[in-house]
Design a protein around this motif. Structure first.
Motif, PDB file in Angstrom:
ATOM      1  N   GLY A  80      -0.454 -19.406   6.513  1.00 16.60           N
ATOM      2  CA  GLY A  80       0.107 -18.409   7.452  1.00 16.60           C
ATOM      3  C   GLY A  80      -0.672 -16.959   7.328  1.00 16.60           C
ATOM      4  N   PHE A  81      -0.224 -16.144   7.938  1.00 14.22           N
ATOM      5  CA  PHE A  81      -0.748 -14.943   7.970  1.00 14.22           C
ATOM      6  C   PHE A  81      -0.033 -13.851   7.221  1.00 14.22           C
ATOM      7  CE2 PHE A  81      -3.503 -16.788  10.899  1.00 14.22           C
ATOM      8  CZ  PHE A  81      -4.876 -16.296  10.732  1.00 14.22           C
ATOM      9  N   LEU A  82      -0.394 -13.048   6.296  1.00 12.43           N
ATOM     10  CA  LEU A  82       0.185 -11.974   5.778  1.00 12.43           C
ATOM     11  C   LEU A  82       0.310 -10.756   6.587  1.00 12.43           C
ATOM     12  CD1 LEU A  82       1.749 -11.525   2.941  1.00 12.43           C
ATOM     13  CD2 LEU A  82      -0.265 -10.351   2.418  1.00 12.43           C
ATOM     14  N   GLY A  83       1.482 -10.111   6.601  1.00  9.42           N
ATOM     15  CA  GLY A  83       1.630  -8.815   6.871  1.00  9.42           C
ATOM     16  C   GLY A  83       2.491  -7.858   6.103  1.00  9.42           C
ATOM     17  N   THR A  84       1.769  -6.729   5.492  1.00 10.38           N
ATOM     18  CA  THR A  84       2.625  -5.957   4.600  1.00 10.38           C
ATOM     19  C   THR A  84       2.614  -4.552   5.280  1.00 10.38           C
ATOM     20  OG1 THR A  84       2.123  -7.371   2.818  1.00 10.38           O
ATOM     21  CG2 THR A  84       2.855  -5.307   2.301  1.00 10.38           C
ATOM     22  N   TRP A  85       3.649  -3.667   5.123  1.00 13.83           N
ATOM     23  CA  TRP A  85       3.702  -2.338   5.198  1.00 13.83           C
ATOM     24  C   TRP A  85       4.511  -1.674   4.442  1.00 13.83           C
ATOM     25  CZ3 TRP A  85       8.087   0.449   6.498  1.00 13.83           C
ATOM     26  CH2 TRP A  85       8.964  -0.104   7.162  1.00 13.83           C
ATOM     27  N   ILE A  86       4.292  -0.380   3.725  1.00 15.88           N
ATOM     28  CA  ILE A  86       4.833   0.265   2.609  1.00 15.88           C
ATOM     29  C   ILE A  86       5.092   1.523   3.385  1.00 15.88           C
ATOM     30  CG2 ILE A  86       5.168   1.180   0.531  1.00 15.88           C
ATOM     31  CD1 ILE A  86       3.856  -1.510  -0.453  1.00 15.88           C
TER      32      ILE A  86
END
Length: 187
Positions: A80-86
């Motif tokens: 799968g594809f990672l998506g991160t935001w902080i």
């Protein structure tokens, strides 16, 4: 450090306010322009996880406050594809690294994922530097050419990075060995 996504009023307000910051918003995959839209997207995310389509967690700080999200999208054949935001106030404080390691431990060792891809816009220098700092990440523009070409079908927008369960496991074993050696020297 991580918890399952929830539709809790205070948490959703905090996450929405963090997400719309101009230094965060352009890099969020599922953008919401209002709190109600954010609630709708969160509800949809929770439902999609129940169907096995994605994995989504809220990143929390040491006091349990929500500070961002980490997700694995488009899960197919153990990848799968990672998506991160902080949120902007939490940038540069080490939360990204800790959140990713907790997430990778869960998806690789508890949920059966074998490969995590990261597509990063070539102009997103901050994310590229963060990815390239991680010793278990490899740039995969050439080694995963088919995936890279699919991401950039019309024009070159994204660089592709890969985290394999094997490479991540090797990193974890090396960390444990280094910690064991340090403890032995202290004794």
């Amino acid at each position: 450090m991580l918890k399952k996504r929830e539709l809790i009023g205070q948490e959703s307000h905090i996450l929405f306010d963090l997400m719309v910051h101009p230094e965060v918003f352009p890099f969020v995959r599922h953008k919401a322009n209002s709190h109600d839209e954010f609630l709708f997207l969160t509800k949809h995310t929770i439902e999609a996880e129940e169907k096995g389509e994605l994995i989504s967690r809220t990143i929390i700080d040491e006091w349990g406050n929500p500070i961002g999200t980490i997700n694995l999208y488009d899960i197919e054949n153990g990848a799968g594809f990672l998506g991160t935001w902080i949120g902007k106030p939490y940038h540069g404080k080490g939360y990204n690294k800790h959140a990713k390691e907790a997430f990778f431990n869960e998806v690789f060792y508890e949920l059966g994922i074998e490969t995590i891809f990261m597509r990063i816009r070539k102009e997103n220098i901050r994310s590229i530097k963060a990815a390239e700092k991680l010793p278990y990440v490899i740039k995969a523009n050439e080694s995963r050419k088919v995936v890279f070409d699919q991401l950039n079908a019309k024009e070159y927008i994204y660089d592709l990075y890969e985290i394999s369960k094997d490479l991540y496991s090797l990193y974890i074993m090396r960390q444990q060995t280094a910690n064991d050696e340090t403890h032995a020297l202290e004794a």
